[in-house]
Write a protein that holds these residues in place. Sequence first.
Motif, PDB file in Angstrom:
ATOM      1  N   ALA A   3      94.836  40.099  42.932  1.00  0.00           N
ATOM      2  CA  ALA A   3      94.033  39.091  43.627  1.00  0.00           C
ATOM      3  C   ALA A   3      94.876  38.337  44.644  1.00  0.00           C
ATOM      4  CB  ALA A   3      93.424  38.122  42.611  1.00  0.00           C
ATOM      5  N   ALA A   4      96.115  38.027  44.272  1.00  0.00           N
ATOM      6  CA  ALA A   4      96.989  37.298  45.186  1.00  0.00           C
ATOM      7  C   ALA A   4      97.357  38.142  46.398  1.00  0.00           C
ATOM      8  CB  ALA A   4      98.253  36.851  44.450  1.00  0.00           C
ATOM      9  N   LEU A   5      97.483  39.455  46.190  1.00  0.00           N
ATOM     10  CA  LEU A   5      97.805  40.340  47.297  1.00  0.00           C
ATOM     11  C   LEU A   5      96.614  40.542  48.221  1.00  0.00           C
ATOM     12  CD1 LEU A   5      99.861  43.078  45.418  1.00  0.00           C
ATOM     13  CD2 LEU A   5     100.735  41.557  47.176  1.00  0.00           C
ATOM     14  N   GLY A   6      95.406  40.305  47.674  1.00  0.00           N
ATOM     15  CA  GLY A   6      94.217  40.470  48.481  1.00  0.00           C
ATOM     16  C   GLY A   6      93.927  41.914  48.825  1.00  0.00           C
ATOM     17  N   ILE A   7      94.333  42.833  47.933  1.00  0.00           N
ATOM     18  CA  ILE A   7      94.116  44.246  48.195  1.00  0.00           C
ATOM     19  C   ILE A   7      93.439  44.877  46.997  1.00  0.00           C
ATOM     20  CG2 ILE A   7      96.002  44.468  49.832  1.00  0.00           C
ATOM     21  CD1 ILE A   7      97.810  45.343  47.684  1.00  0.00           C
ATOM     22  N   GLY A   8      93.288  46.186  47.019  1.00  0.00           N
ATOM     23  CA  GLY A   8      92.520  46.896  46.016  1.00  0.00           C
ATOM     24  C   GLY A   8      93.167  46.937  44.654  1.00  0.00           C
ATOM     25  N   ASP A   9      92.640  47.853  43.823  1.00  0.00           N
ATOM     26  CA  ASP A   9      93.078  47.921  42.437  1.00  0.00           C
ATOM     27  C   ASP A   9      94.491  48.464  42.284  1.00  0.00           C
ATOM     28  OD1 ASP A   9      89.783  48.853  41.229  1.00  0.00           O
ATOM     29  OD2 ASP A   9      90.692  46.891  41.598  1.00  0.00           O
ATOM     30  N   LYS A  10      94.981  49.223  43.270  1.00  0.00           N
ATOM     31  CA  LYS A  10      96.283  49.857  43.134  1.00  0.00           C
ATOM     32  C   LYS A  10      97.169  49.529  44.335  1.00  0.00           C
ATOM     33  CE  LYS A  10      94.628  53.714  40.299  1.00  0.00           C
ATOM     34  NZ  LYS A  10      94.523  55.194  40.178  1.00  0.00           N
ATOM     35  N   PRO A  11      97.754  48.316  44.350  1.00  0.00           N
ATOM     36  CA  PRO A  11      98.661  47.974  45.451  1.00  0.00           C
ATOM     37  C   PRO A  11      99.882  48.877  45.418  1.00  0.00           C
ATOM     38  CG  PRO A  11      98.790  46.337  43.707  1.00  0.00           C
ATOM     39  CD  PRO A  11      97.629  47.223  43.376  1.00  0.00           C
ATOM     40  N   SER A  12     100.385  49.203  46.587  1.00  0.00           N
ATOM     41  CA  SER A  12     101.545  50.082  46.672  1.00  0.00           C
ATOM     42  C   SER A  12     102.787  49.371  46.157  1.00  0.00           C
ATOM     43  CB  SER A  12     101.764  50.517  48.121  1.00  0.00           C
ATOM     44  OG  SER A  12     102.106  49.394  48.914  1.00  0.00           O
ATOM     45  N   LEU A  13     103.789  50.155  45.793  1.00  0.00           N
ATOM     46  CA  LEU A  13     105.043  49.580  45.316  1.00  0.00           C
ATOM     47  C   LEU A  13     105.690  48.693  46.375  1.00  0.00           C
ATOM     48  CD1 LEU A  13     107.217  49.294  43.168  1.00  0.00           C
ATOM     49  CD2 LEU A  13     108.247  51.417  44.018  1.00  0.00           C
ATOM     50  N   PRO A  14     105.751  49.115  47.653  1.00  0.00           N
ATOM     51  CA  PRO A  14     106.310  48.209  48.672  1.00  0.00           C
ATOM     52  C   PRO A  14     105.551  46.888  48.777  1.00  0.00           C
ATOM     53  CG  PRO A  14     106.217  50.442  49.518  1.00  0.00           C
ATOM     54  CD  PRO A  14     105.472  50.454  48.215  1.00  0.00           C
ATOM     55  N   ALA A  15     104.218  46.950  48.628  1.00  0.00           N
ATOM     56  CA  ALA A  15     103.425  45.719  48.691  1.00  0.00           C
ATOM     57  C   ALA A  15     103.763  44.803  47.520  1.00  0.00           C
ATOM     58  CB  ALA A  15     101.938  46.049  48.690  1.00  0.00           C
ATOM     59  N   ARG A  16     103.940  45.390  46.341  1.00  0.00           N
ATOM     60  CA  ARG A  16     104.317  44.597  45.168  1.00  0.00           C
ATOM     61  C   ARG A  16     105.678  43.941  45.364  1.00  0.00           C
ATOM     62  NH1 ARG A  16     101.646  45.926  40.188  1.00  0.00           N
ATOM     63  NH2 ARG A  16     100.056  47.533  40.455  1.00  0.00           N
ATOM     64  N   LEU A  17     106.646  44.732  45.825  1.00  0.00           N
ATOM     65  CA  LEU A  17     108.000  44.212  46.002  1.00  0.00           C
ATOM     66  C   LEU A  17     108.038  43.121  47.071  1.00  0.00           C
ATOM     67  CD1 LEU A  17     110.057  47.528  45.799  1.00  0.00           C
ATOM     68  CD2 LEU A  17     109.769  45.783  44.023  1.00  0.00           C
ATOM     69  N   LYS A  18     107.280  43.314  48.147  1.00  0.00           N
ATOM     70  CA  LYS A  18     107.228  42.303  49.200  1.00  0.00           C
ATOM     71  C   LYS A  18     106.624  41.009  48.672  1.00  0.00           C
ATOM     72  CE  LYS A  18     105.392  41.373  53.822  1.00  0.00           C
ATOM     73  NZ  LYS A  18     104.585  41.899  54.951  1.00  0.00           N
ATOM     74  N   PHE A  19     105.571  41.145  47.870  1.00  0.00           N
ATOM     75  CA  PHE A  19     104.924  39.964  47.308  1.00  0.00           C
ATOM     76  C   PHE A  19     105.894  39.192  46.420  1.00  0.00           C
ATOM     77  CE2 PHE A  19     102.552  37.923  43.861  1.00  0.00           C
ATOM     78  CZ  PHE A  19     101.701  37.115  44.586  1.00  0.00           C
ATOM     79  N   ILE A  20     106.613  39.903  45.544  1.00  0.00           N
ATOM     80  CA  ILE A  20     107.559  39.255  44.636  1.00  0.00           C
ATOM     81  C   ILE A  20     108.684  38.581  45.413  1.00  0.00           C
ATOM     82  CG2 ILE A  20     109.263  39.697  42.827  1.00  0.00           C
ATOM     83  CD1 ILE A  20     107.385  41.918  41.820  1.00  0.00           C
ATOM     84  N   ALA A  21     109.159  39.262  46.466  1.00  0.00           N
ATOM     85  CA  ALA A  21     110.285  38.731  47.230  1.00  0.00           C
ATOM     86  C   ALA A  21     109.896  37.520  48.065  1.00  0.00           C
ATOM     87  CB  ALA A  21     110.861  39.825  48.126  1.00  0.00           C
ATOM     88  N   MET A  22     108.680  37.525  48.610  1.00  0.00           N
ATOM     89  CA  MET A  22     108.286  36.500  49.570  1.00  0.00           C
ATOM     90  C   MET A  22     107.531  35.330  48.952  1.00  0.00           C
ATOM     91  SD  MET A  22     109.610  37.684  52.287  1.00  0.00           S
ATOM     92  CE  MET A  22     108.908  36.572  53.508  1.00  0.00           C
ATOM     93  N   ASN A  23     106.920  35.527  47.789  1.00  0.00           N
ATOM     94  CA  ASN A  23     106.075  34.486  47.206  1.00  0.00           C
ATOM     95  C   ASN A  23     106.865  33.694  46.172  1.00  0.00           C
ATOM     96  OD1 ASN A  23     104.030  33.198  45.398  1.00  0.00           O
ATOM     97  ND2 ASN A  23     102.630  34.152  46.852  1.00  0.00           N
ATOM     98  N   SER A  24     107.381  32.544  46.584  1.00  0.00           N
ATOM     99  CA  SER A  24     108.222  31.749  45.694  1.00  0.00           C
ATOM    100  C   SER A  24     107.423  31.167  44.532  1.00  0.00           C
ATOM    101  CB  SER A  24     108.910  30.629  46.477  1.00  0.00           C
ATOM    102  OG  SER A  24     107.961  29.824  47.144  1.00  0.00           O
TER     103      SER A  24
END
Length: 200
Positions: A3-24
């Motif tokens: 939900a936080a990523l605002g994308i579908g049921d299967k976010p890509s690994l790069p999208a997950r890593l970017k979210f973790i790195a950028m979202n304090s």
Amino acid sequence: MRAALGIGDKPSLPARLKFIAMNSEFRCVATYRFSQYVAELAEHRNLLALPAKVLYRLLNRWATHVDHTDISAGARIGPGLVLMHRSGVIVGPVSIGDNCVVHHNVTIGQRVARGDQGVPRIGDRVWIGPGCIITGSIAIGDDVIISAGSVLSRDVPSGCLVAGNPARVIAKDYDNTDFIGLLPAEGRSAGPTNGASLNR
């Protein structure tokens, strides 16, 4: 996370890593959740407990010194916690229910005045505005709105809007779904409930 990523049921690994790195804010909540995992490992005397504890201390140091957020490992917080802006958040060994929202510059913990060593017990779907101070052995019900800058040291029934210093109830049977609207629908009530879920 989806939900936080605002994308579908299967976010890509790069999208997950970017979210973790950028979202304090996500990192701060994840650090707290990891502390609970470390405690569980230690309780069962798992061999991973020691390295996990070292990793937690590093993550917690980053959260406190870089993200300026300190959530006690002794806190008991239900699922769905949202930090809207992480800076200046201090949460002691308190009890917080499900699907609560905490803004920046919020302190929740003990009140040392008058010998009160207790900590707040906060219900479900509570919205805590910027700059709030919540202290003492108090019970806050479900579906409560605590307005920005409030200093709260007394019990609050479910479904109330409180504000001020000292904070007082300014509206009852207040519908807070607009404030908690960013949460998934299954995590919200249709309106204020009659009972507080405070036995945590």
